[in-house]
Design a protein around this motif. Sequence first.
Motif, PDB file in Angstrom:
ATOM      1  N   GLY A  55      10.713  -7.633 -30.185  1.00  0.00           N
ATOM      2  CA  GLY A  55      11.180  -7.776 -28.815  1.00  0.00           C
ATOM      3  C   GLY A  55      12.646  -7.445 -28.676  1.00  0.00           C
ATOM      4  O   GLY A  55      13.075  -6.762 -27.734  1.00  0.00           O
ATOM      5  N   ASP A  56      13.477  -7.916 -29.639  1.00  0.00           N
ATOM      6  CA  ASP A  56      14.912  -7.636 -29.595  1.00  0.00           C
ATOM      7  C   ASP A  56      15.183  -6.138 -29.717  1.00  0.00           C
ATOM      8  O   ASP A  56      16.085  -5.606 -29.059  1.00  0.00           O
ATOM      9  N   ILE A 102       4.244  -6.505 -26.428  1.00  0.00           N
ATOM     10  CA  ILE A 102       4.877  -5.703 -25.379  1.00  0.00           C
ATOM     11  C   ILE A 102       4.301  -4.291 -25.365  1.00  0.00           C
ATOM     12  O   ILE A 102       3.913  -3.761 -24.315  1.00  0.00           O
ATOM     13  N   ILE A 103       4.223  -3.668 -26.536  1.00  0.00           N
ATOM     14  CA  ILE A 103       3.776  -2.271 -26.603  1.00  0.00           C
ATOM     15  C   ILE A 103       2.299  -2.143 -26.257  1.00  0.00           C
ATOM     16  O   ILE A 103       1.905  -1.299 -25.434  1.00  0.00           O
ATOM     17  N   THR A 104       1.450  -2.978 -26.858  1.00  0.00           N
ATOM     18  CA  THR A 104       0.010  -2.835 -26.613  1.00  0.00           C
ATOM     19  C   THR A 104      -0.381  -3.241 -25.200  1.00  0.00           C
ATOM     20  O   THR A 104      -1.407  -2.794 -24.692  1.00  0.00           O
ATOM     21  N   SER A 105       0.428  -4.074 -24.541  1.00  0.00           N
ATOM     22  CA  SER A 105       0.103  -4.506 -23.178  1.00  0.00           C
ATOM     23  C   SER A 105       0.523  -3.495 -22.124  1.00  0.00           C
ATOM     24  O   SER A 105      -0.125  -3.376 -21.083  1.00  0.00           O
ATOM     25  N   LEU A 106       1.608  -2.768 -22.377  1.00  0.00           N
ATOM     26  CA  LEU A 106       2.166  -1.903 -21.334  1.00  0.00           C
ATOM     27  C   LEU A 106       2.019  -0.417 -21.600  1.00  0.00           C
ATOM     28  O   LEU A 106       2.093   0.392 -20.666  1.00  0.00           O
ATOM     29  N   ALA A 107       1.822  -0.026 -22.863  1.00  0.00           N
ATOM     30  CA  ALA A 107       1.913   1.395 -23.204  1.00  0.00           C
ATOM     31  C   ALA A 107       0.555   2.047 -23.419  1.00  0.00           C
ATOM     32  O   ALA A 107      -0.395   1.412 -23.871  1.00  0.00           O
ATOM     33  N   VAL A 117      10.333 -10.667 -23.580  1.00  0.00           N
ATOM     34  CA  VAL A 117       9.218 -10.197 -22.757  1.00  0.00           C
ATOM     35  C   VAL A 117       9.673  -9.882 -21.337  1.00  0.00           C
ATOM     36  O   VAL A 117       9.461  -8.779 -20.811  1.00  0.00           O
ATOM     37  N   VAL A 118      10.312 -10.861 -20.696  1.00  0.00           N
ATOM     38  CA  VAL A 118      10.726 -10.670 -19.302  1.00  0.00           C
ATOM     39  C   VAL A 118      11.870  -9.663 -19.215  1.00  0.00           C
ATOM     40  O   VAL A 118      11.918  -8.847 -18.289  1.00  0.00           O
ATOM     41  N   ALA A 167       3.501 -11.525 -17.321  1.00  0.00           N
ATOM     42  CA  ALA A 167       2.314 -12.377 -17.463  1.00  0.00           C
ATOM     43  C   ALA A 167       1.258 -11.702 -18.318  1.00  0.00           C
ATOM     44  O   ALA A 167       0.580 -12.349 -19.131  1.00  0.00           O
ATOM     45  N   ARG A 168       1.098 -10.381 -18.167  1.00  0.00           N
ATOM     46  CA  ARG A 168       0.117  -9.647 -18.962  1.00  0.00           C
ATOM     47  C   ARG A 168       0.470  -9.695 -20.451  1.00  0.00           C
ATOM     48  O   ARG A 168      -0.383  -9.925 -21.309  1.00  0.00           O
ATOM     49  N   ILE A 169       1.747  -9.499 -20.767  1.00  0.00           N
ATOM     50  CA  ILE A 169       2.187  -9.538 -22.166  1.00  0.00           C
ATOM     51  C   ILE A 169       1.961 -10.919 -22.760  1.00  0.00           C
ATOM     52  O   ILE A 169       1.411 -11.066 -23.858  1.00  0.00           O
ATOM     53  N   LEU A 170       2.385 -11.965 -22.027  1.00  0.00           N
ATOM     54  CA  LEU A 170       2.234 -13.328 -22.538  1.00  0.00           C
ATOM     55  C   LEU A 170       0.772 -13.701 -22.707  1.00  0.00           C
ATOM     56  O   LEU A 170       0.396 -14.345 -23.693  1.00  0.00           O
ATOM     57  N   GLU A 171      -0.066 -13.299 -21.764  1.00  0.00           N
ATOM     58  CA  GLU A 171      -1.487 -13.632 -21.861  1.00  0.00           C
ATOM     59  C   GLU A 171      -2.105 -13.012 -23.107  1.00  0.00           C
ATOM     60  O   GLU A 171      -2.869 -13.664 -23.833  1.00  0.00           O
ATOM     61  N   ASN A 172      -1.775 -11.757 -23.393  1.00  0.00           N
ATOM     62  CA  ASN A 172      -2.302 -11.113 -24.592  1.00  0.00           C
ATOM     63  C   ASN A 172      -1.761 -11.768 -25.859  1.00  0.00           C
ATOM     64  O   ASN A 172      -2.480 -11.917 -26.854  1.00  0.00           O
ATOM     65  N   LEU A 173      -0.501 -12.172 -25.821  1.00  0.00           N
ATOM     66  CA  LEU A 173       0.097 -12.844 -26.978  1.00  0.00           C
ATOM     67  C   LEU A 173      -0.606 -14.163 -27.255  1.00  0.00           C
ATOM     68  O   LEU A 173      -0.919 -14.495 -28.404  1.00  0.00           O
ATOM     69  N   TRP A 174      -0.899 -14.933 -26.193  1.00  0.00           N
ATOM     70  CA  TRP A 174      -1.568 -16.231 -26.386  1.00  0.00           C
ATOM     71  C   TRP A 174      -3.022 -16.028 -26.829  1.00  0.00           C
ATOM     72  O   TRP A 174      -3.536 -16.812 -27.624  1.00  0.00           O
ATOM     73  N   ARG A 175      -3.674 -14.982 -26.318  1.00  0.00           N
ATOM     74  CA  ARG A 175      -5.048 -14.706 -26.752  1.00  0.00           C
ATOM     75  C   ARG A 175      -5.085 -14.417 -28.247  1.00  0.00           C
ATOM     76  O   ARG A 175      -5.975 -14.893 -28.984  1.00  0.00           O
TER      77      ARG A 175
END
Length: 401
Positions: free
Chosen positions: A14-15, A201-206, A128-129, A93-101
Amino acid sequence: MRVAYIQSIGGASGDMLLGALLDLGLPLEELRRCLELLGIAGVEVSASTERRCEVRGTNLTVTCNAGRRYSPREMSGVVSGSALPDKVKSQSARILENLWRAESRVHGEEPDVLELEELGTADTLVDVVGFAYGLHFLGIGDVYSAPLVLGASSPPRWPGGYSNPAPATLELVAMAGAPAVSELAIHEGAGELTTPTGAAIITSLAKFGRPPMSVQAIGVGLGNKNPEAFPNALRIWLGETADLAAGETGVAMRQQDIVLLETNLDDVTGEILGYAQERLFAVGALDVWHTPIQMKKNRPGVILSALLPKRLEDAGVEVILRETPTLGVRSRPVERFVARRDIQEVETEFGAVRVKLKYLAGEVVAASPEYEDCRRIAQETGRPLQEVFRRAEAEARELYR
């Protein structure tokens, strides 16, 4: 359309992702403003220019002074209750949801009872944000990515530790069907290269693959490792895709690989419809809407419609089946034409305002000031919001007509 292409040279965290956006031009003060809108206290961010194997880049440092740990529910609540732009909230929210899953599957626990260690700090929220906000600020539409660099597979280094790749990282890769580069000898002994947050981040948005694009700038984000054999660095290419699609109109881009999901509902409340719409946007829907209809036995009903990329079809169907009473969902492939858009900053007598420009056949045909900028100026100056909006629109039309 302005796009970003993520090239994971020596891993992804993330950094590193956020550092690359800072290197591209996201001001550090704007990132701090994002954290103010997010509403979390005790967090400081700083950035420095450093080198990894003679590769220059930006190293982001996040310091959490409060020491508080968040649960998945608390993190999601912080995002949804913030004053951030809607798109930033939905992407976060999409990134966090996938991370928690992924974490839930690894630990065999539901998100509501999941106890987080490193991921439970405010650092995760910042990464994330902050990344979603950086995309918004830089006017980036679509995000693409090269295959992930996971490093060498290795057993735990200490009793009770985890192997590399980290279990949550590997779950996220599997959930997205993401490509990963082969193991290389130079990665031996380097440990974790792609973190769960970076993978989320990458798998949720890219989308994976590099599109035809004109490259305008390169941002380099640096990690905290410094192996001799390779740079612990990540690059983001910033550019634009072709203005026109290879179609007959010569005006707008043709988008394919899109599906339209629909279902008829006659036994659902407005609250359920609203929540289902939020969840669909959170998983990546391009648009969601409701249409009043007349159903059997003269019952008033509604069609819930959602437009999604084909790769998100299963996720959209699952949301509709879980969050509404329906027993079935219709799906059909569709195409759409999208006008090119760009975001530019214009100076007004009240201050700088970002304006979204709409192009047809290479000409600007509309200019729409960003609501959040106008709202901030209206609050700071005491001017009516409508006046700020009109002035910004007039300046943009004069400049780009």
